[in-house]
Design a protein around this motif. Structure first.
Motif, PDB file in Angstrom:
ATOM      1  N   ALA A  70       0.675  -1.040   0.051  1.00 34.79           N
ATOM      2  CA  ALA A  70       0.132  -0.018  -0.034  1.00 34.79           C
ATOM      3  C   ALA A  70       0.875   1.217  -0.009  1.00 34.79           C
ATOM      4  CB  ALA A  70      -0.848   0.002   1.388  1.00 34.79           C
ATOM      5  N   PRO A  71       0.292   2.640  -0.156  1.00 40.46           N
ATOM      6  CA  PRO A  71       0.930   3.734  -0.154  1.00 40.46           C
ATOM      7  C   PRO A  71       1.455   3.762   1.153  1.00 40.46           C
ATOM      8  CG  PRO A  71      -1.181   4.039  -1.248  1.00 40.46           C
ATOM      9  CD  PRO A  71      -1.268   2.661  -0.616  1.00 40.46           C
ATOM     10  N   PHE A  72       2.737   4.410   1.409  1.00 42.55           N
ATOM     11  CA  PHE A  72       3.231   4.551   3.134  1.00 42.55           C
ATOM     12  C   PHE A  72       2.420   5.172   3.929  1.00 42.55           C
ATOM     13  CE2 PHE A  72       7.271   5.632   0.375  1.00 42.55           C
ATOM     14  CZ  PHE A  72       7.922   4.269   0.370  1.00 42.55           C
ATOM     15  N   THR A  73       1.364   5.958   3.574  1.00 41.90           N
ATOM     16  CA  THR A  73       0.789   6.493   4.628  1.00 41.90           C
ATOM     17  C   THR A  73      -0.316   5.595   5.080  1.00 41.90           C
ATOM     18  OG1 THR A  73      -0.613   7.575   2.848  1.00 41.90           O
ATOM     19  CG2 THR A  73       1.027   8.957   4.030  1.00 41.90           C
ATOM     20  N   GLN A  74      -0.650   4.594   4.309  1.00 37.55           N
ATOM     21  CA  GLN A  74      -1.658   3.395   4.832  1.00 37.55           C
ATOM     22  C   GLN A  74      -1.063   2.236   5.536  1.00 37.55           C
ATOM     23  OE1 GLN A  74      -3.543   6.077   4.275  1.00 37.55           O
ATOM     24  NE2 GLN A  74      -3.022   5.937   1.895  1.00 37.55           N
TER      25      GLN A  74
END
Ligand code: PEP
Length: 249
Positions: free
Chosen positions: A41-45
């Motif tokens: 997933a994207p880093f922030t998730q």
């Protein structure tokens, strides 16, 4: 024995709310089997997903990492930052990073070394030829060269821990899948190349995935090819139902 891995690559899709909704829905339908499943997933998730999937057997992966431990590298994320939050996998050298963000065989090699030598995170190394190279009959030469450069200075012990995703660039996000025989032939070639660089034991250990427009309706055929140990799934991993159908192939 190699345990197949089906990994989703969300690319730059899903905000925090959508990621949490996916996790809740996927946990309801996921059954722990002899196939491993993971979401990159994207880093922030990542932190939310690690917490949500704790104890379920579902893995979490990042899509990129920097090869230095720390420093003045604005916008980058280190391997130890990923390890700190409990990430299991990290994609390295995806063709979109090679194409748009200057990823090279050299930086791929540095990232593999960093992950393998200072964390317990399993790298998912992406390799594959583009359309022109396939049309010119260069695909085997291209992937063998990518592998040799990725493996530079890696020991057999380190190389054996890798997941390798064979992703023909012409099949990513295009709806065009490699025919199962084509994908199987290239995965067999990759295994043979690993044997040539290292030895039989190492080539028996590496997990080799196919990636490129894998969907519920073509997953079984692809996964049934003897040298294919899993899939890296882009678009179809955004839907919990479709992703589960692929995991259940
Ligand atoms: C990918 O992003 O690695 C990928 C294979 O995407 P898609 O399944 O959408 O082709």
């Amino acid at each position: 024995m190699r345990i197949p891995l089906i990994a989703g690559n969300w690319k730059m899709y899903k905000n925090r709310k959508e990621a949490c909704e996916f996790a809740e829905a996927f946990k309801k339908i996921y059954r722990d089997t002899d196939i491993r499943a993971a979401i990159c997933a994207p880093f922030t998730q990542l932190d939310d997903l690690v917490k949500s999937f704790a104890g379920t057997g579902i893995g979490v992966g990042a899509q990129n990492v920097h090869f230095e431990e720390e420093g003045a590298f604005t916008g980058e994320i280190s391997a130890s930052m990923l390890e700190e939050i409990g990430v299991d996998y990290c994609i390295v050298g995806h063709s979109e990073r090679r194409q748009y963000f200057g990823e090279t065989d050299k930086t791929v090699n540095l990232k593999l070394k960093k992950l393998l030598r200072s964390t317990s995170i399993t790298p998912i190394l992406c390799i594959g030829e583009d359309l022109r190279q396939r049309e010119e009959g260069q695909e085997k030469k291209v992937v063998a060269s990518q592998l040799e450069k990725a493996f530079s200075e890696l020991s057999a012990e380190e190389a054996g821990k890798l997941v390798i995703a064979y992703e023909p660039v012409w099949a990513i996000g295009t709806g065009k899948t490699a025919a199962p025989e084509q994908a199987g032939e290239m995965c067999a070639w990759i295994r043979k190349t690993v044997e040539n660089i290292y030895d039989e034991e190492t080539c028996d250990r590496v997990i080799i995935q196919y990636g490129g427009s894998v969907k519920p309706d073509n997953a079984t055929e692809i996964m049934n090819m003897p040298e294919i140990d899993g899939a890296l799934v882009g678009g179809a991993s955004l839907s919990p139902d479709q992703f589960m159908e692929i995991v259940n192939f």
